[in-house]
Design an enzyme around this catalytic site. Sequence first.
Site, short mmCIF file in Angstrom:
data_model
loop_
_atom_site.label_atom_id
_atom_site.label_comp_id
_atom_site.label_asym_id
_atom_site.label_seq_id
_atom_site.Cartn_x
_atom_site.Cartn_y
_atom_site.Cartn_z
N GLY A 91 33.72 -80.74 -29.92
CA GLY A 91 32.44 -80.60 -29.24
C GLY A 91 32.42 -79.34 -28.38
O GLY A 91 31.91 -79.35 -27.27
N TYR A 98 29.58 -97.13 -23.66
CA TYR A 98 30.05 -95.84 -23.17
C TYR A 98 31.09 -96.03 -22.07
O TYR A 98 32.19 -95.45 -22.11
CB TYR A 98 28.87 -95.01 -22.65
CG TYR A 98 29.26 -93.67 -22.10
CD1 TYR A 98 29.55 -92.60 -22.94
CD2 TYR A 98 29.34 -93.46 -20.72
CE1 TYR A 98 29.91 -91.36 -22.44
CE2 TYR A 98 29.70 -92.23 -20.20
CZ TYR A 98 29.97 -91.18 -21.07
OH TYR A 98 30.34 -89.95 -20.56
#
Length: 253
Positions: A13, A158
Site C-alpha cells: 500500500g 477493523y
Amino acid sequence: MNDFKDKTVLITGGSRGIGKATALAFAEQGARVGINFKSNRKAAEETLAELSGKGHELFQFDISKKDAQRQLIDDVVSKFDQLDVSVNNAGISIEHDVVDDNLDHWISAFENTFQTNVFAAANLSFLAAQHMIKHRGGRIVSISSRGAFRGEPTKPAYGASKAALNAMSQSLAKKLAPHHIYVGVVAPGFTETDMATKTLTPIERENLLRESPFKRMAQPQEVAHAILFLASQKAAYASGSIIDVNGASYLRS
C-alpha cells in the site's frame, strides 16, 4: 551512519497516504524502495516519480490473494537481490454494525478485513522472514491502529484485525530475535491523508479534531518517522514495541 543507504525496503500500500510518506522518507535516506499497490497505477507512478535516488520499483499485486503474496516477495528479491525492511502498511476498513447489520454483511466484513489486515500481513511477514533468516537479519514493521485498543463500534472487524496484528508482531519479535530480525508496530490515530479526509463530513472532522489535545490529526510524515525509527539499527532493542502516534487522543496503560 545511515542505516538505510543501499538497503531494500518493501512497502505494501505504498502509493498513497502513510505508505507514500514512508516511501519518500526511506528514499531520502538512500534506500531502494519497492512500492506495492493494488490497482491505482497512476497514483503509484506519481509516487515513484517523487522518490529521491534511483533503483526504485513498482509491484502491482492484490496482497489479499495468497498467490500474490508469494509472488510479491519473490519479485522483490529477484529485482533487488535482497530484502532488508518489510513494511506491512496496506489495510482495509469496512463499516458494519452489530445492532443494525445483517449476518451476511457482518461475516463478509470480518472475512475481507482479516484477509488483508491479518492474513496477508502474516503471510508476507513469514515470507520476508524466510529470506531475512538466510541473509542474517532484517526488519519487519506493521501499521496497526489505536482502534486495536480503544474499540471500533462501527468497524469491529477493523479493531479486531489490528489487535491480532499487534499480537502476531510481538510473537514474531520473540521468535525472530535470535536471527537478528527485529519486529515492531506503529499504531496511528486518525491520519490526515487525502483519501481519509475526503470522506469526512464537517461534523466528523470536528469530532476528530476534538479527540486530541493538539486539536489536529496526525500527518502521514509523522507516522513515517516512527516507522523509520523501528526499522533503524538503533531501535533493535525496541523489538516487540508498539509505538502510538495518536496525539494523545487515546492513552493506554
